[in-house]
Structure formats: structure tokens, C-alpha cells
Enzyme design. Structure first.
Site, PDB file in Angstrom:
ATOM      1  CG  PHE A 307      -2.089  -0.991   1.200  1.00 27.41           C
ATOM      2  CD1 PHE A 307      -3.157  -0.662   0.518  1.00 27.41           C
ATOM      3  CD2 PHE A 307      -1.800  -2.074   1.625  1.00 27.41           C
ATOM      4  CE1 PHE A 307      -4.413  -1.180   0.425  1.00 27.41           C
ATOM      5  CE2 PHE A 307      -2.803  -3.317   1.509  1.00 27.41           C
ATOM      6  CZ  PHE A 307      -4.549  -3.045   1.579  1.00 27.41           C
ATOM      7  CG  ASP A 308       0.778   6.118  -1.679  1.00 29.78           C
ATOM      8  OD1 ASP A 308       2.123   6.446  -1.187  1.00 29.78           O
ATOM      9  OD2 ASP A 308      -0.532   6.753  -1.897  1.00 29.78           O
ATOM     10  CE  LYS A 309       2.612   8.627   5.243  1.00 31.14           C
ATOM     11  NZ  LYS A 309       1.348  10.224   5.951  1.00 31.14           N
TER      12      LYS A 309
END
Length: 601
Positions: A307-309
Site C-alpha cells: 500500500f501507498d500511504k
């Protein structure tokens, strides 16, 4: 050579016209012409099929198409033209359905490329000129207006600048740069017009590199084999064995045609794409756009999530989480919010929102001056108020919070030139992010990783809240791709992101999923799946749809193989002549397709 969609359309049209024309000619008592029409339509389908098979064989791809080719060829050889035309129609129909299911699987990167500037303003001694981006040379001085995308890497000539780097780094806050600072292409000028000196050609700049990286990642991603093709060799050998045994034992070589016709894997060719296309249709109705059956099939196999944040697991919109200082939090917030009513900065809006949430009465600011991306000053109720980051104030305005609290963004507040306090902000974790991680664990995901361009202190806090397996911080787009590559050791990787900085990783992952309400267009072009509705829980739902659709597809495969095997044995024993066998295959097709359509429910 025509593409798959056009090729399948030509084959289907030729098969339909051949059968219709042959039927009309037969009614008019032109039997020879009728047989010729059937032979021609079968030959057209066979020609396209052979071209496709040769291309696949060069890549070591042995598919079920080989059986269909043998069936059509044998009908032509033994003069069973009607059976051949029926097989051609079934095969062409399957190809058409599969092409339709996949036609949106590779729509290019038009939105990402649209973000690339086409022209720039080059400053001259006696004015300025608008020039195409390829004409920009190292050493040129460019003017970048508010809202313009920076076309090439360069050095800031103006005294200061406010730059939005969110599409490159994922950082939600604009950054303030001072004279001589380096500015990377792809970022957006969020403040007043600035001047930069070009340090590299546009084609060698950061943003161009990201675009090239996305293109390379898409090209390098291996094509996932069609589900039915995994059983191709075994089924082909079994078919040939039954056909040869029937011919040898009976002494009738025509039995080979009957066996091959009923062995034509149209149930598999038709049912698998139908089941997966039904799954993509069901997902689309729930706001999950899957670009073809291939990504859906791969999604069912994923067991690792990256996941990106910012904008993915977090809202991408900061909130006030702390107010500390000698003046008292209510007073600090009220005066700061009163001043920030005049600012459009994301931090200023957050301060005003918090004051409104606390129902504080705000005053009208006067004599306001703002340095975009850095800070704002003005008078509120006769008090000189200043709000901004470290670089907005003199050395006297040093951070008052200890280093361990600097994992979040801080804004200082000054009253009449003295430090009154500091306001802390966080880009809060989305509530559906916690739910999604829990659902992924239940779905058997053994590894969930956070890969972000933010500081480690910020990403570590997010990872702790979600009980993630690993945290990768301060990553460039290239480094995110490296994370994807490393994580493949644990299984097929699903990447979830929302911006240009995520695009290379989305393209490099086995399945890329684009989410979010901002910066989504570029990520969506590189991704295989797009969440039209900004709800992370739909990712888990899409995985469940994918697994059910694949299960139905596998069930259809074995049902098709089983029915075809029974039909082959009857044909080999002489109970099914070619035309009857071809018609029986139509019945099998319908049965298997009806089963595949259960994926819609």
C-alpha cells in the site's frame, strides 16, 4: 496483422455468413456452391487460427487452439464441411467473447501522458516565447506560472516558491523552496509565478523518467496464461490418443474427424472468459472497474498487498491533532484560524475547520500578506499574528517540541513577534483502512506492506495502527518498484496507490489497484483495477468476486472436459458422426456457458 478484436470479428462474421449462405444455396439446389461456401468460411477461420498458433508457438505457448485447428483441418480434409463450419462458428464466437472481455485491459496511459506539459515559456533578453518542450535546452530560463506543471528539472532563480510535489512523492503538503533549490519536473507551481534555470532536458527529467518507467513496467509484466490453456497439452494428448485408437480399432480414418470435432474445446474457450467477464461486470456494478478478465484472474491469486500511504490509507487531508503553547490552545487556535481565513493553503484550511468544529468565533483579519507554501501574517483584533513553518520565521522561532514529536507536521503561531505556540497536524488514517487490513488477513494475505515516500516516523505510526508486516519509507517511484520485486518472493503482489508516484509500482505489480479522489487519473491508467467509489473495503469484495469467478471458471473447465471426453468416446465408437457431434458440442457449449454465467449472481 489485425488485432485480436478485429481478427475474432472477421472470423465470426465469416462463419455466420458462410453458414447462412450455404443454407440459402442448399435451398436453391446449388449443393456444390453450398459446400464451397462452408469450406471457404471454415478456411478463413482456420487461416486466422493458424497465424495465431504460429505466433504462440514461437513464444512456447501451447494452447487449446491446436485442437480447434486440427478439428477444422480434418473436416476440410475429409469433406465434412458442415461440421467444419459449425466448429469455426463456435471457435470464432469464443474468440469474440474473449476479445470483448479483454478489450479494456490495456487502454494505455493517456491521462498520465496528458499531465506532461506540451509547451513552456522561455525568457529572452527582450521578452519571452512559448516553445515546445523538446526545444528546451540546458541553461534556458523558464517562467512557471501558478498551476503550471514544471516541464524539466531545474534550479530556482526566484527568491522562493511553493511547490506541490504530491504527484511525485505522495506528500500531501506543498513545500516551500528558497532560491537555488532544485525543482523536479512533474511538480506543480502552487504559488506565484517563478523562474527556473533548466538543468536537464525534458526527456531526461524526473517526470519523463516516471512515464518511461511505467511503460517499461507494463511491457515487462508477463502475460498471465489463459486459465483453460493450463490443461491444453494433457487434453490435446488425450484427444489424439482417442482419435488414433478409434481409427486403428475400427479401420475407419473418418472417426478421427468425429473425435476431433467433439473434442473442440469450445466449452473451455467460451466458458472461461464468460465466467471472468461476468465477474468483472459484477465488480463494475459495485464501483470496481477491472480492466479485463486477466487482471480479475490474477487478483484471485494474490496473497501479498503493498500500500501507498497518503491518499490511499490516509485521507490526504491534514487535521489538527495538537495545540501546545503558553497562550492557551483556544486562543492560539482562534487567532490563527481568524488569520487563515485569508489563506487557501491546505494547512490553513485545516486550522479553520478545527476552529469551526470547536465553534470558536473568528474575527476578520486585516493587512494580510502570505508567502505561498510557507506562512501567512496579518492583524487580528489588533494583534500581529503569524502562522507558518520553520522556514517562515527568523532563527528565534525554533521548534519548541522535542524531536520525538516531529513525526507530524507542525505550524508555529506568533503573536506580536513572540512564539505563542505550535499546532500539530496529521493526515489521519482512513477508517476503512483498518477494516480492509482485517479482511485481507481473513482472505489469507500473509504479507501486507506499507511503501511510502513520507518520513519513517510518520509511516511507522500508520503501520503500527494497522499491524502491517513491513514499512518502507522515503521511497522514490523507482524504489517502490524495487519493493514490488522483492515482495514477489512471498507470492503474487497486489499494489494499491493513488498518484503518479505510484504509477510505476502499479504497473509493475501483478495487479495494480488505483484508489483515491485526487491524483487518480494517472494512477488509473497504470493500474489494472480502479476503485470508482472511494471505499477501500471494495478491494476485499473484488477479491472475493475474483475468487468465486475463477472457481466457477475452473468448474466449467472440468465440466467441459468431462462432457467432451464422454462425447469423444461415443464418437470414437461410431455413435456420433461429425455433424451430429458438432451439434452436440453446441448443446455442451450452452450448458457450460449457463454455468459460467452464475458468476453474475
Amino acid at each position: 496483422m489485425p488485432d485480436v478484436g478485429l481478427r475474432s470479428t472477421i472470423m465470426a462474421v465469416a462463419a455466420v455468413l458462410g453458414l447462412a449462405g450455404a443454407f440459402i444455396l442448399f435451398l436453391l439446389d446449388f449443393e456444390t456452391a453450398s459446400r464451397l461456401a462452408l469450406a471457404v468460411s471454415t478456411s478463413i477461420a482456420l487461416a486466422f487460427l493458424l497465424i495465431d498458433i504460429v505466433a504462440k508457438l514461437r513464444n512456447g505457448d501451447f494452447g487449446l487452439d491446436l485442437i480447434a485447428a486440427l478439428a477444422m483441418g480434418s473436416t476440410l480434409w475429409f469433406g465434412e464441411y458442415l461440421a467444419g463450419a459449425i466448429v469455426a462458428l463456435m471457435y470464432a464466437g469464443g474468440q469474440f467473447l474473449e476479445a470483448y472481455a479483454h478489450r479494456r485491459a490495456d487502454e494505455g496511459m493517456t491521462a498520465l501522458l496528458a499531465q506532461v506539459p506540451r509547451t513552456a515559456l522561455r525568457l529572452l533578453e527582450d521578452g519571452m516565447e512559448e516553445v515546445p518542450i523538446p526545444d528546451i535546452a540546458v541553461g534556458d530560463i523558464l517562467m512557471i506560472r501558478r498551476g503550471d506543471v514544471i516541464p524539466a528539472d531545474g534550479t530556482l532563480i526566484s527568491d522562493n516558491a511553493s511547490i506541490d510535489e504530491s504527484v511525485l512523492t505522495g506528500e500531501a503538503f506543498p513545500v516551500h523552496l528558497s532560491k537555488s533549490a532544485r525543482i523536479e519536473s512533474g511538480a506543480t507551481n502552487a504559488g506565484d509565478a517563478i523562474e527556473i534555470r533548466v538543468e536537464s532536458r525534458a526527456e531526461d527529467s524526473t517526470y519523463s523518467g516516471i512515464v518511461k518507467l511505467v511503460e517499461a513496467s507494463r511491457r515487462s509484466k508477463a502475460r498471465f496464461a489463459r486459465l483453460a490453456d493450463r490443461y491444453a497439452i494433457a487434453f490435446l494428448l488425450l484427444t489424439l490418443a482417442i482419435a488414433l485408437a478409434a481409427a486403428i480399432l475400427s479401420g475407419d480414418t473418418a472417426r478421427i474427424v468425429a473425435v476431433l470435432v467433439v473434442a473442440t474445446p469450445c466449452p473451455l474457450i467460451l466458458a472461461v472468459p464468460v465466467a471472468l467477464a461476468a465477474g468483472t461486470s459484477k465488480a463494475a456494478k459495485a464501483g470496481v472497474l477491472v480492466k479485463g478478465a486477466g487482471p480479475l484472474e490474477i487478483l484471485a491469486d494474490t496473497s501479498v498487498a503493498v500500500f501507498d500511504k497518503t491518499g490511499t490509507l490516509t485521507a490526504g487531508d491534514p487535521e489538527v491533532v495538537s495545540i501546545e503553547g503558553l497562550e492557551g490552545p483556544e486562543r492560539i487556535l482562534r487567532l490563527a484560524a481568524s488569520l487563515d481565513q485569508a489563506s487557501s493553503h491546505v494547512v490553513g484550511r485545516a486550522i479553520v475547520r478545527e476552529a469551526q468544529r470547536r465553534q470558536l468565533t473568528l474575527s476578520r483579519p486585516t493587512d494580510v500578506s502570505e508567502l505561498p507554501g510557507a506562512g501567512i501574517s496579518g492583524f487580528v483584533d489588533g494583534i500581529k499574528v503569524s502562522v507558518g513553518g520553520d522556514n517562515y520565521f527568523t532563527p528565534d522561532g525554533k521548534p519548541s517540541l522535542p524531536p520525538e514529536k516531529k513525526g507530524r507536521m507542525q505550524a508555529k503561531v506568533f503573536f506580536d513577534g513572540r512564539l505563542a505556540g505550535e499546532i500539530g497536524f496529521e493526515d489521519r488514517l482512513r477508517t476503512d483502512a483498518v477494516e480492509l487490513v482485517g479482511k485481507l488477513r481473513k482472505l489469507g494475505f500473509g504479507r501486507i506492506v506499507l511503501a511510502s515516500g513520507d518520513e519513517r516516523s510518520v509511516t511507522a505510526a500508520i503501520a503500527g495502527s494497522l499491524s502491517l508486516d513491513a514499512v518502507e519509507a522515503r521511497l522514490s517511484p523507482v524504489e517502490k518498484v524495487e519493493v514490488i520485486t522483492r515482495e514477489r518472493a512471498a507470492g503474487r503482489v497486489m499494489m494499491v496507490g493513488d498518484g503518479v508516484n505510484d504509477a510505476p509500482a502499479l504497473a509493475a505489480a501483478d495487479v495494480g489497484i488505483a484508489v483515491g479522489a485526487t491524483n487518480l487519473a494517472a494512477a488509473a491508467e497504470a493500474a489494472d483495477i480502479v476503485l470508482i467509489r472511494n471505499d477501500l473495503n471494495r478491494i476485499a469484495w473484488a477479491i472475493e468476486i475474483a475468487r468465486r469467478s475463477r472457481a466457477i471458471a475452473v468448474q466449467s473447465i472440468f465440466a467441459g472436459i468431462g462432457l467432451s471426453l464422454v462425447a469423444m468416446l461415443f464418437a470414437g465408437a461410431g455413435f456420433l458422426p461429425p455433424v451430429t457431434g458438432a451439434m452436440l458440442q453446441e448443446v455442451i457449449d450452452v450448458a457450460v456457458i449457463l454455468n459460467a454465467l452464475r458468476a453474475l449472481r
